[in-house]
Design an enzyme around this catalytic site. Sequence first.
Site, PDB file in Angstrom:
ATOM      1  N   GLU A 138       1.679   6.170  -7.240  1.00 48.02           N
ATOM      2  CA  GLU A 138       0.607   7.061  -7.694  1.00 48.02           C
ATOM      3  C   GLU A 138       1.007   8.521  -7.524  1.00 48.02           C
ATOM      4  O   GLU A 138       0.707   9.365  -8.383  1.00 48.02           O
ATOM      5  CB  GLU A 138      -0.678   6.764  -6.917  1.00 48.02           C
ATOM      6  N   TYR A 141       0.814  -1.215   0.000  1.00 49.69           N
ATOM      7  CA  TYR A 141       0.000   0.000   0.000  1.00 49.69           C
ATOM      8  C   TYR A 141       0.851   1.271   0.000  1.00 49.69           C
ATOM      9  O   TYR A 141       0.593   2.185  -0.798  1.00 49.69           O
ATOM     10  CB  TYR A 141      -0.971  -0.004   1.175  1.00 49.69           C
TER      11      TYR A 141
END
EC number: 4.2.1.134
Length: 311
Positions: free
Chosen positions: A242, A235
């Site tokens: 991102e 994560y």
Amino acid sequence: AQGHGAKGDNIYEFQIEFLEPVEPKPVCRVTQRQLNITVQKKESNWWERLTKQEKRPLWLDESDAEMELKEKEEEKINKMKIESRVPKDPFKHLKKGYLIMYNLVQFLGFSWIFVNMTVRLFILGKDSFYDTFHTIADMMYFCQTLALMEIVNSLIGLVRSPLIPAVVQIFGRNFILFVVLGSLEEMQSKPVVFFVFYFWSIIELFRYPYYMLSCIGIEWKPLTWLRYTTWIPLYPLGGLAEAVCIVQSIPIFSETGKFSLGLPNPLNVTIQFSFFLQIYLIALFLGVFVNFRHLYKQRKQHLGPKKRKMK
């Protein structure tokens, strides 16, 4: 046996006719104060009473184990009565079949992405980074569009997953996929696309099979451990990839003016889309924190130490 009791020296005896058959040889233990006789049932089940006669002798007490077994049996019966009052869902099997198929399709889709990217990486090396989008995008579009159903499933109560983490993850990914990467050809050939897609696919390789097996009441402990452990490194790495993707797209959006909002005169002001992306960077890390906190609670619930039952 002969002994000294309330009636003085005497021969004492008793006879018990048990409700069900018992083992023929009881265990006897004699002390200075008492005689202990342990009788074992032939079949380990609950008896309605200890003796065949309904009114048991006053001097005869049922054991604690017998009473505890009786209480458990009564609790089980009461639970069945309560469950029988709850109306049965006529669409239960249909809902279960839909959830199994949904998780299966998503698992197959992300498996195709992961395997395809891994094979290309071994064959082409770093060259596979530059055409990841053109090779994988169609399948990623399909999987991420289908993932919107997870929000619907949570809204209508089909699954018990909380709504906010699902919204944060799915809308965050779709924003990166459709807006940042899908609308800018300059971004589609950048190496960061490979890492974004790769981290997304690895996470889903364990999440969807876990949910699929849960639908049919199966828990495979290694898969449960992977489901609630692999997200710990993936994560943050996915969020970082991102963020890099957003940072690299800001100059391109500023130069092209794409999605910028021009206000009418006399204000003559243009709100740059790149400014919105800078704000989105903050929201991105907040979203990672929300999901991280949610998954940490789930990990403690599924993998944490079992609470001891209060006696």
